[in-house]
Design a protein around this motif. Structure first.
Motif, PDB file in Angstrom:
ATOM      1  N   HIS A 669       0.821  -1.209   0.000  1.00  0.00           N
ATOM      2  CA  HIS A 669       0.000   0.000   0.000  1.00  0.00           C
ATOM      3  C   HIS A 669       0.861   1.268   0.000  1.00  0.00           C
ATOM      4  CE1 HIS A 669       0.922  -0.758   4.212  1.00  0.00           C
ATOM      5  NE2 HIS A 669       0.634   0.502   4.489  1.00  0.00           N
ATOM      6  N   TYR A 673       0.657   4.431  -2.733  1.00  0.00           N
ATOM      7  CA  TYR A 673       0.608   5.877  -2.492  1.00  0.00           C
ATOM      8  C   TYR A 673       1.641   6.615  -3.350  1.00  0.00           C
ATOM      9  CZ  TYR A 673      -2.196   4.923   1.695  1.00  0.00           C
ATOM     10  OH  TYR A 673      -3.173   4.537   2.551  1.00  0.00           O
ATOM     11  N   ALA A 700      -5.767  -2.142   0.373  1.00  0.00           N
ATOM     12  CA  ALA A 700      -6.450  -0.842   0.407  1.00  0.00           C
ATOM     13  C   ALA A 700      -7.810  -0.940   1.072  1.00  0.00           C
ATOM     14  CB  ALA A 700      -6.598  -0.307  -1.013  1.00  0.00           C
ATOM     15  N   PHE A 706      -7.155   5.198   3.479  1.00  0.00           N
ATOM     16  CA  PHE A 706      -6.770   5.152   2.062  1.00  0.00           C
ATOM     17  C   PHE A 706      -7.524   6.194   1.236  1.00  0.00           C
ATOM     18  CE2 PHE A 706      -7.328   3.738  -2.286  1.00  0.00           C
ATOM     19  CZ  PHE A 706      -6.012   3.511  -2.683  1.00  0.00           C
TER      20      PHE A 706
END
Length: 846
Positions: A669, A673, A700, A706
């Motif tokens: 994750h 980003y 996510a 998120f």
């Protein structure tokens, strides 16, 4: 004392009403008379105005000198000096031009207004009135007033009236008159109230005598209010209402002891850890307390612990005869049959005695009457019944029935809650360590057990083996027959593994279709024997599919042995896992164990990949690549899909070389980003206006912040949220419908769009369309690559396209590798296409 207070209150009320009426009468009549006086004076002023006008016109017809005019004005004013009226006469400018000015009051704004409008002006206040009347020229006036015409204003007469003295005099006279009649009214009111109170007191004293004789609920129930003495009709209706109320209260009156017990019963609803631990003692104490208000011999609790198995606990106040015990056993079974609609009951009955020294042997069966209540809980699955064995000769009224119902309800909630908490605790303990599908140990527990076994084997200096087992062809089975059958297949496969291992071996489900076995005190040879047994048993395994065909599979097994191959638990697993993949690469359905060169290569490769991923995150060497998605009709690129790459020594690594390592490290994750922010930065820099598809990892879904982070990034780079389409693979989320549903709703609320990738890869595909607000469907490439050769694939894709059009959902075909496939897609009206034939991933938007 109460009657005396009522008497004073009643007389005070009468006196207050009398005084109120008096003052109302005084004010009302005084105001009426004052208003009449004012109206009368207004009429007089208007009449006076007319008289002055008539007089003036009569004199003016004869013609008068200036001296006569002044004398007329002076005489008119003098005649009203002693009255409330004041008169002023004004000349207009037209008259002053011919005959000059006269001595007159200053012309006010109101007078000027009358000169201009030629209309009468009237105004009134509380104490005064004012009338200003214009003097208008007539035909006969033109003889002398040669500079005017008919209707012009020659002057004005103002009559002002002040009624202050008249009003004061009138109000004073009325005040004197009222003072004379007030005492008379008060005396009459006092006599009238005394007469009324005398009649009321007769009924109240009679009712009071009856109430003073009530000392208990029983006395209240014997209260007779029918013989109270009659007085006024209205008061008699009130007494009749009190009689009806007393009759109703007789049915609901409760003794203090019962109320105290009800309060204690509510206190019992507080469930503490002590109550849960010693709940049987708790019920025994409750039984003793119940007997304070009701003769109850026993309490019965019945709860279903398994699918059709019941636990029955009967709590006795004392110890009855065996005959009564057997009778209550049958009563309990009948309760289950009645409340849960069963013919046969499988149960265990346990009798608990509150005080064995208290003898109930004389208690006969016919002396016991039972009542019960039932409970059904969906989560956790618990069914319960509670009952009371009470004295059969008990004369139960409505209150006692309520008390019995309260006891049953409290017992039901109390014991039901205790059972539910125990059930939840058992489930939590189980699922904290077990895989919910197969019941095997979970991945987390496997890691802990492997670490423990490494330490134990190191201390006691013995070998142990580790097997990593993966199903070779489970995915096609899962995709073909759906996840429900896939689950059944995995459970059956887990049973085979369980039967193939030794009793002391530890079997776990590592994830998906991958399993592990720890073999304590096992050499390489012993471990290999178990692996061979698994391979042979799996070859003989078949499971009937929903279409009636037999489904089977093979397995690839990787081996590692402590301490020969590694002394570290993580390394030991990585070696066995790598050997499993080697077995797959060498043709599947095989067992593979490592040599020294392979062990060194595995260590180096694992370390290298982890370092690559960690360095990429640390240095942000993660690059956004974009693969075009084109409109099938126009062949124009309207969409790009965001893909992740790592830059390493001027080499670009595709996601397939590092994504699995990133997922195992739990940091994928973070890579998401970085690559998303870089893609947004590129959108802003290039002013890209098309859509951007972003693949989301399953991680996510469980990261709460998120969506918030993505929203902040869109705001930072000034990107329209409608440009962003989040794409989730069906295979990865099929077991998380509730979580996915919430995630998608939040996406849509923020203004993003949503796509399902690999659509058609399982039986849940159409369930996705029904349940989620999907904007795009990406048809699984397995159905596209052979669409021009396989009629089934073509028919399947056509059905997806037709359904999507009806639901206003856009379709995207994956794996478009040649022009022939693209032509087929155009013919069946797929909206968009993606594949190497249309464009490979690149650094820039197409």
């Amino acid at each position: 004392m109460k009657i005396k207070t009522l008497k004073n209150y009643f007389r005070t009320s009468i006196l207050t009403i009398t005084l109120s009426l008096f003052f109302i009468f005084y004010l009302f009549s005084s105001n009426i008379h004052t208003n009449l006086t004012i109206e009368e004076n207004q009429k007089i002023s208007e009449s006076l105005s007319k008289q002055i006008f008539n007089s003036m016109y009569q004199v003016m017809r004869k013609g008068w000198t200036r001296e006569e005019l002044l004398q007329f004005i002076e005489d008119t004013k003098s005649s009203f000096k002693e009255s409330s009226q004041k008169i002023e006469i004004y000349r207009s400018k037209n008259v002053e031009e011919l005959f000059g000015k006269i001595k007159q009051a200053e012309i006010t704004k109101d007078v000027k207004n009358v000169f201009e409008t030629k209309e009468k002006y009237f105004t009134s206040t509380n104490n005064t009135t004012q009338i200003i009347t214009p003097i208008l020229a007539k035909d006969e006036c033109l003889t002398c007033h040669t500079n005017v015409k008919v209707g012009d204003v020659l002057g004005a007469v103002e009559i002002s009236s002040d009624f202050s003295d008249i009003i004061d005099t009138t109000q004073f006279n009325y005040f004197i008159f009222s003072l004379i009649i007030l005492p008379v009214m008060i005396i009459c009111a006092f006599l009238l109230s005394g007469s009324l109170l005398k009649k009321i007191n007769l009924s109240l004293l009679n009712f009071k005598d009856k109430l003073e004789n009530i000392n208990s609920v029983k006395d209240f129930k014997n209260l007779d209010t029918s013989n109270t003495k009659k007085s006024f009709k209205e008061f008699d209706l009130l007494m009749d209402g009190l009689n009806d109320l007393s009759e109703k209260l007789k049915n609901i009156a409760v003794d203090k002891s019962i109320l105290e017990f009800e309060v204690k019963l509510l206190d019992k609803m507080v469930i503490t850890s002590d109550v849960i631990r010693d709940w049987k003692d708790y019920i025994k104490d409750l039984l003793i307390e119940i007997n304070v208000v009701l003769p109850v011999y026993c309490l019965i609790t019945i709860f279903k612990t398994n699918d059709e198995y019941y636990e029955i606990e009967i709590f006795w106040l004392g110890k009855p005869s065996d005959e009564v015990l057997n009778y209550m056993d049958n009563v309990s079974k009948e309760m289950i049959k009645t409340h849960h609609k069963l013919d046969i009951v499988d149960c265990r009955i346990n009798h608990n005695f509150t005080n064995e020294s208290y003898c109930l042997t004389s208690l006969a069966i016919h002396e016991i009457e039972h009542e019960a209540k039932s409970l059904l809980l969906d989560s956790p699955k618990i069914g319960g019944i509670v009952g009371l064995g009470i004295q059969s000769k008990l004369d139960k009224d409505s209150i006692q029935s309520i008390v019995i119902d309260s006891i049953l309800t409290t017992l039901l909630n109390l014991v039901g809650s205790i059972k539910a908490i125990n059930k939840y605790t058992e489930n939590l303990e189980f699922y904290a360590t077990r895989d919910p599908l197969t019941g095997l140990f979970s991945q987390r527990v496997f890691r802990d057990l492997l670490e423990y076994e490494v330490k134990r084997a190191g201390r006691h200096e013995y070998e142990f083996g580790l097997l990593v087992i993966d199903c070779d062809n489970f995915k096609p089975i899962n995709d073909t027959y759906g996840h429900s059958f896939g689950d059944e297949f995995l459970k059956a496969f887990a049973d085979i593994l369980n039967k193939s291992k030794r009793d002391e071996d530890i079997l776990s489900r590592y994830g998906g279709d991958e399993f592990t076995i720890i073999l304590p005190e096992s050499s390489e040879k012993d471990t290999f024997i178990v692996a061979q047994r698994i391979l042979k048993n799996v070859e003989n395994f078949e499971l009937e599919a929903p279409d009636g065909t037999k489904s089977s599979m093979t397995v690839s097994i990787g081996m590692a042995v402590f301490p020969e191959h590694s002394k570290e638990p993580k390394e030991l697993f990585n070696i066995a896992d790598a050997m499993m993949y080697e077995a797959k690469n060498e043709g599947k359905n095989a067992i593979r164990f490592p040599n020294e060169a392979e062990i060194e290569e595995i260590h180096k490769d694992s370390e290298d990949k982890s370092m690559i991923v960690l360095d990429a995150i640390r240095n942000e060497n993660i690059l956004p690549y974009f693969q075009p998605i084109v409109d099938v009709k126009t062949n124009k690129c309207e969409i790009n899909e965001l893909l992740m790459r790592i830059e390493l020594n001027e080499e670009i690594l595709p996601a397939g070389k590092f994504i699995e390592t990133a997922e195992s490290l739990g940091i994928v994750h973070k890579m998401d980003y970085i690559v998303i922010e870089k893609a947004f930065e590129r959108i802003k820099a290039t002013n890209y206006k098309g859509l951007l598809f972003i693949n989301l990892s399953p991680k996510a879904l469980i990261i709460g912040e998120f969506i918030n982070k993505i929203v902040k990034l869109t705001d930072l780079y000034e990107i329209d949220k409608s440009q962003i389409v989040f794409e989730i693979t069906e295979r990865e989320t099929v077991k998380s419908f509730s979580l996915l549903e919430k995630f998608v709703q939040n996406l849509k609320l923020e203004g993003f769009s949503f796509a399902i990738d690999d659509f058609g890869s399982g039986f849940s595909s159409f369930h996705y369309i029904k349940r989620f607000p999907i904007d795009y469907i990406k048809i699984d490439g397995d159905f596209i690559v052979n669409i021009h050769k396989d009629e089934k694939d073509l028919a399947f894709v056509k059905s997806i396209v037709a359904l999507a059009k009806d639901l206003n959902v856009k379709t995207i075909a994956e794996f478009v590798e040649n022009e022939e496939i693209l032509k087929f897609l155009q013919d069946i009206e797929v909206d968009f296409a993606q594949g190497y034939h249309l464009g490979k991933p690149a650094e820039n938007f197409r």
